[in-house]
Design a protein around this motif. Structure first.
Motif, mmCIF file in Angstrom:
data_model
loop_
_atom_site.group_PDB
_atom_site.id
_atom_site.type_symbol
_atom_site.label_atom_id
_atom_site.label_comp_id
_atom_site.label_asym_id
_atom_site.label_seq_id
_atom_site.Cartn_x
_atom_site.Cartn_y
_atom_site.Cartn_z
ATOM 1 N N SER A 45 -12.976 14.517 9.218
ATOM 2 C CA SER A 45 -12.058 15.474 8.605
ATOM 3 C C SER A 45 -10.941 14.775 7.843
ATOM 4 C CB SER A 45 -11.444 16.383 9.671
ATOM 5 O OG SER A 45 -12.428 17.182 10.283
ATOM 6 N N MET A 46 -10.536 15.387 6.735
ATOM 7 C CA MET A 46 -9.334 14.946 6.037
ATOM 8 C C MET A 46 -8.109 15.299 6.877
ATOM 9 S SD MET A 46 -10.100 15.987 2.070
ATOM 10 C CE MET A 46 -8.693 15.075 1.456
ATOM 11 N N VAL A 47 -6.976 14.702 6.534
ATOM 12 C CA VAL A 47 -5.735 14.986 7.248
ATOM 13 C C VAL A 47 -5.136 16.278 6.698
ATOM 14 C CG1 VAL A 47 -3.435 14.154 7.848
ATOM 15 C CG2 VAL A 47 -5.324 12.534 7.622
ATOM 16 N N SER A 48 -5.215 17.338 7.484
ATOM 17 C CA SER A 48 -4.686 18.630 7.045
ATOM 18 C C SER A 48 -3.255 18.803 7.552
ATOM 19 C CB SER A 48 -5.577 19.769 7.556
ATOM 20 O OG SER A 48 -5.556 19.817 8.970
ATOM 21 N N GLY A 49 -2.635 19.903 7.136
ATOM 22 C CA GLY A 49 -1.229 20.116 7.449
ATOM 23 C C GLY A 49 -0.915 20.252 8.918
ATOM 24 N N ASN A 50 -1.908 20.631 9.752
ATOM 25 C CA ASN A 50 -1.640 20.799 11.180
ATOM 26 C C ASN A 50 -2.016 19.581 12.013
ATOM 27 O OD1 ASN A 50 -4.377 20.985 10.961
ATOM 28 N ND2 ASN A 50 -4.589 22.904 12.113
ATOM 29 N N PHE A 51 -2.408 18.474 11.362
ATOM 30 C CA PHE A 51 -2.718 17.244 12.088
ATOM 31 C C PHE A 51 -1.417 16.603 12.579
ATOM 32 C CE2 PHE A 51 -7.155 15.531 11.025
ATOM 33 C CZ PHE A 51 -7.693 16.806 10.986
ATOM 34 N N GLU A 52 -1.430 16.110 13.804
ATOM 35 C CA GLU A 52 -0.249 15.449 14.352
ATOM 36 C C GLU A 52 0.129 14.220 13.530
ATOM 37 O OE1 GLU A 52 1.307 13.490 18.588
ATOM 38 O OE2 GLU A 52 -0.612 14.547 18.480
ATOM 39 N N GLU A 53 -0.874 13.550 12.951
ATOM 40 C CA GLU A 53 -0.611 12.331 12.184
ATOM 41 C C GLU A 53 -0.132 12.616 10.758
ATOM 42 O OE1 GLU A 53 -4.657 10.543 10.648
ATOM 43 O OE2 GLU A 53 -5.029 11.557 12.561
ATOM 44 N N ARG A 54 -0.075 13.862 10.349
ATOM 45 C CA ARG A 54 0.272 14.227 8.984
ATOM 46 C C ARG A 54 1.694 13.797 8.623
ATOM 47 N NH1 ARG A 54 -1.576 14.957 3.929
ATOM 48 N NH2 ARG A 54 -0.340 16.440 2.762
ATOM 49 N N THR A 55 1.861 13.210 7.440
ATOM 50 C CA THR A 55 3.165 12.841 6.908
ATOM 51 C C THR A 55 3.342 13.507 5.550
ATOM 52 O OG1 THR A 55 2.486 10.893 5.634
ATOM 53 C CG2 THR A 55 2.824 10.580 8.012
ATOM 54 N N SER A 56 4.415 13.137 4.844
ATOM 55 C CA SER A 56 4.661 13.717 3.519
ATOM 56 C C SER A 56 3.908 12.992 2.421
ATOM 57 C CB SER A 56 6.165 13.687 3.213
ATOM 58 O OG SER A 56 6.657 12.358 3.217
ATOM 59 N N HIS A 57 3.136 11.961 2.765
ATOM 60 C CA HIS A 57 2.358 11.268 1.740
ATOM 61 C C HIS A 57 1.283 12.210 1.192
ATOM 62 C CE1 HIS A 57 -0.199 8.299 -0.223
ATOM 63 N NE2 HIS A 57 0.788 7.436 -0.118
ATOM 64 N N PRO A 58 1.132 12.292 -0.147
ATOM 65 C CA PRO A 58 0.214 13.276 -0.721
ATOM 66 C C PRO A 58 -1.258 12.895 -0.657
ATOM 67 C CG PRO A 58 1.239 12.010 -2.459
ATOM 68 C CD PRO A 58 1.909 11.598 -1.187
ATOM 69 N N ALA A 59 -1.572 11.672 -0.243
ATOM 70 C CA ALA A 59 -2.983 11.249 -0.232
ATOM 71 C C ALA A 59 -3.266 10.401 1.003
ATOM 72 C CB ALA A 59 -3.311 10.462 -1.505
ATOM 73 N N GLN A 60 -2.946 10.936 2.164
ATOM 74 C CA GLN A 60 -3.058 10.211 3.425
ATOM 75 C C GLN A 60 -4.486 10.262 3.955
ATOM 76 O OE1 GLN A 60 -0.270 11.642 6.326
ATOM 77 N NE2 GLN A 60 -1.244 10.577 8.033
ATOM 78 N N TYR A 61 -5.045 9.087 4.279
ATOM 79 C CA TYR A 61 -6.379 9.141 4.865
ATOM 80 C C TYR A 61 -6.300 9.111 6.390
ATOM 81 C CZ TYR A 61 -6.323 3.896 4.283
ATOM 82 O OH TYR A 61 -6.026 2.552 4.279
ATOM 83 N N PRO A 62 -7.337 9.610 7.078
ATOM 84 C CA PRO A 62 -7.256 9.831 8.521
ATOM 85 C C PRO A 62 -7.400 8.549 9.341
ATOM 86 C CG PRO A 62 -9.418 10.491 7.716
ATOM 87 C CD PRO A 62 -8.600 10.136 6.506
ATOM 88 N N GLU A 63 -6.727 8.521 10.462
ATOM 89 C CA GLU A 63 -6.819 7.382 11.374
ATOM 90 C C GLU A 63 -8.258 7.162 11.828
ATOM 91 O OE1 GLU A 63 -4.018 7.459 14.587
ATOM 92 O OE2 GLU A 63 -2.321 7.989 13.287
ATOM 93 N N GLU A 64 -8.999 8.235 12.021
ATOM 94 C CA GLU A 64 -10.383 8.108 12.496
ATOM 95 C C GLU A 64 -11.236 7.293 11.532
ATOM 96 O OE1 GLU A 64 -14.205 10.916 13.839
ATOM 97 O OE2 GLU A 64 -12.304 11.857 13.236
ATOM 98 N N LEU A 65 -11.018 7.468 10.242
ATOM 99 C CA LEU A 65 -11.764 6.708 9.239
ATOM 100 C C LEU A 65 -11.459 5.222 9.344
ATOM 101 C CD1 LEU A 65 -13.531 6.799 6.562
ATOM 102 C CD2 LEU A 65 -11.340 6.859 5.351
#
Length: 262
Positions: free
Chosen positions: A180-200
């Motif tokens: 999954s991409m980092v969506s707005g409800n992810f705990e890891e979500r920041t204000s960066h507009p192109a954040q890739y997921p920790e799982e990847l």
């Protein structure tokens, strides 16, 4: 050598990093698509409609030259048995899809081991063509016969396990990764507009390094590569030109327990 540090400077000059000292490079460079989005969130709630932006619209020749310079530095600091994992996607330019296979020109002195398709479950919508739901991860190695690949550390459960045919209930994840991409409800979500997921990044770091190895991200952004490296007991180095992103990354890192002794 300085370890576990994010430099607030361009990675076009990584003089702080000695030759052949890094085990793995993992990054997602700017896509050069003039990004105009990004919400600033906290605990799933939107605080501001727009987050911090970075410059993502360069003259194409200047953009390619910048990447050539950065990746030349990456190859200089990469060990002989090291590898580079580059996340990049198609661009949509004037109604035409432009695949990122031009990146191969920047790695002619390395070997492509895998072209990973990162498949995700949401994204932009369109009624002019099929909705895009994937990006690429190019995996390059310096030595095609001598490189780190810890397959056992990243195997996944087999859906159709048969004990009469297979020795293990775990299998190779293959070269198509549904994460999954980092969506707005992810705990890891920041204000960066192109954040890739920790799982990847976790799968890449586990497969491509061992504990105590050094992970370098020349376009660190919000710090995901460093956070994952620290969690998994690896050292990290990064470069990021936007001070606000460095601050976000360091705040994330301050909340992570080091995994060197786990």
């Amino acid at each position: 050598m300085i370890l576990d540090h994010i430099f607030n400077s361009t990675s076009e000059n990584m003089s702080d990093v000695p030759d052949e000292s890094v085990d793995l490079v993992v990054t997602s460079p700017p896509y050069n698509i003039d990004i105009q989005y990004g919400n600033k969130t906290e605990k799933g709630s939107i605080l501001e409609s727009k987050g911090i932006k970075y410059a993502d619209k360069m003259d194409e020749d200047d953009y390619r030259q910048m990447l050539f310079t950065v990746f030349s530095e990456c190859k200089r600091v990469l060990k002989k048995n090291g590898s580079a994992w580059i996340n990049i996607k198609n661009r949509y330019d004037n109604g035409i899809v432009v695949p990122p296979f031009w990146i191969l020109d920047l790695f002619q002195d390395m070997y492509l081991k895998n072209l990973i398709v990162w498949n995700f479950d949401w994204g932009g919508s369109t009624n002019k063509r099929f909705a895009p739901r994937y990006e690429f991860v190019f995996w390059f190695v310096k030595d095609k016969n001598n490189y780190t690949f810890n397959l056992d550390d990243v195997k996944i459960p087999a859906l159709n396990y048969r004990p009469d045919r297979y020795k293990s209930q775990l299998k190779n994840p293959t070269d198509v990764w549904r994460i999954s991409m980092v969506s707005g409800n992810f705990e890891e979500r920041t204000s960066h507009p192109a954040q890739y997921p920790e799982e990847l990044i976790e799968r890449i770091v586990l497969a491509g390094t061992n504990k105590g190895d050094i992970v370098l991200d020349p376009f660190m952004g919000s710090g995901t590569s460093a956070v994952v490296a620290k969690k998994l007991g690896r050292h990290y180095l990064g470069y990021e030109t936007v001070p606000e992103y460095c601050q976000i990354a360091n705040e994330r890192l301050s909340r992570v327990s080091e995994g060197y002794n786990e």
